[in-house]
Design a protein around this motif. Sequence first.
Motif, PDB file in Angstrom:
ATOM      1  N   GLU A 183       0.659  -1.178   0.115  1.00 18.46           N
ATOM      2  CA  GLU A 183       0.005   0.088  -0.119  1.00 18.46           C
ATOM      3  C   GLU A 183       0.928   1.154   0.063  1.00 18.46           C
ATOM      4  OE1 GLU A 183      -4.009  -1.673   2.041  1.00 18.46           O
ATOM      5  OE2 GLU A 183      -2.910  -0.349   3.320  1.00 18.46           O
ATOM      6  N   ARG A 186      -1.275   4.259  -0.683  1.00 19.60           N
ATOM      7  CA  ARG A 186      -2.439   4.552   0.049  1.00 19.60           C
ATOM      8  C   ARG A 186      -3.011   5.806   0.181  1.00 19.60           C
ATOM      9  NH1 ARG A 186      -7.176   2.191   0.769  1.00 19.60           N
ATOM     10  NH2 ARG A 186      -8.253   3.988   2.270  1.00 19.60           N
ATOM     11  N   ASP A 196      -8.678  -0.186   3.251  1.00 22.00           N
ATOM     12  CA  ASP A 196      -7.568   0.227   4.058  1.00 22.00           C
ATOM     13  C   ASP A 196      -7.092  -1.338   4.442  1.00 22.00           C
ATOM     14  OD1 ASP A 196      -6.148   0.318   6.510  1.00 22.00           O
ATOM     15  OD2 ASP A 196      -6.387   2.437   6.385  1.00 22.00           O
ATOM     16  N   ARG A 211       3.683  -0.004   4.024  1.00 19.55           N
ATOM     17  CA  ARG A 211       3.635   1.224   3.401  1.00 19.55           C
ATOM     18  C   ARG A 211       5.054   2.028   3.449  1.00 19.55           C
ATOM     19  NH1 ARG A 211      -1.884   2.451   6.658  1.00 19.55           N
ATOM     20  NH2 ARG A 211      -3.301   1.042   5.410  1.00 19.55           N
ATOM     21  N   SER A 294      -3.730   6.479  -7.756  1.00 16.54           N
ATOM     22  CA  SER A 294      -2.474   6.772  -7.258  1.00 16.54           C
ATOM     23  C   SER A 294      -2.002   8.044  -7.720  1.00 16.54           C
ATOM     24  CB  SER A 294      -1.360   5.745  -7.738  1.00 16.54           C
ATOM     25  OG  SER A 294      -0.385   5.714  -6.854  1.00 16.54           O
TER      26      SER A 294
END
Length: 344
Positions: A183, A186, A196, A211, A294
């Motif tokens: 992610e 994210r 999530d 992340r 994104s």
Amino acid sequence: MSLTRPDLDALPAYVPGRSVPGAIKLASNEVPYGPLPGVVEAVTAAVAGVHRYPDMGVTELRARLADRLGVDSERVATGCGSVALFEHLFRVACLPGDEVVYAWRSFEAYPIIGATTAAKSVRVPNTGAHAHDLNAMADAITDRTRIVIVCNPNNPTGTAVRKAELDAFIDRVPANVIVALDEAYREFVTDPDVPDGLREYGDRPNVVVLRTLSKAWGLAGLRIGYLIGSPEVAAAVRKVVTPFSTSLAAQAAALAALDAEAEMRRRVDLVVAERTRVVEAVRKVYPDVPETQSNFFWLPLGDQSAEFAAAQERAGVIVRSFQGDGVRVTIGTPEENDAFLGAL
């Protein structure tokens, strides 16, 4: 006689987005607005102590991340970007000959990491809409599979997996296989149906979320990411992390960046607004651009990819060509995006 492993001869090197003096760089998914407030000052202060090793346990940052995410700090590991944490995850989960399943095209570091850990990559083609084919990925899992990766949103196509299909997929993955949710992007997700991963699946022992602070948080030049998993998985990852690889400056910068979350969100909103504007304009010329969640979008140009990138470079704009597949374009400032659109 070769002094290195012969199987690496066929392995492509990681290709970074190019920087060309004087050109606009829309090739590396960086956020274009500079460091967040307080970061430069924190790094400057930290530099005075660079004759000392940093905190190897990254105790303060892990505690801050854990508090922000609502998890115990024992579930958090940090490293030199999320890509380094993938290397460590492969190392703790895979023995030679074990399999790792992921979509293709997806993040180009996955096959490199797989090869260097002697794991076998099982690449599952994306759908015609340039998204993960989760049913086919589940079908590809065998008794040798140790990790299956879902890059959500996917790099480089920008497409995202929604909750219902990810729920069904994770339910199909055996309990002894790690589901690694990449992610990295994210913070740029605006579709409420894109889950999530930590909130929805963090209670599952075989789910790991990775992340980074390189993208939305603006720390690409300092390389710091984090992993959230079960205490057992996170402890194993921390065990194999290169000692002191999360530098003093990176730890200080990360703590300062986390203090500036409101400004990070404001900048992300600017990127998202530009994403909408630019993709709508590009679709008037290339209608097959897929939806993106994104800070970049995908032009599925196939064999024309290199030619397109070269034309943009002649106009002073650097984009990222994936030979034979497509072109990834990062969202920049309005002026940078206008230069790209002008060259279109």
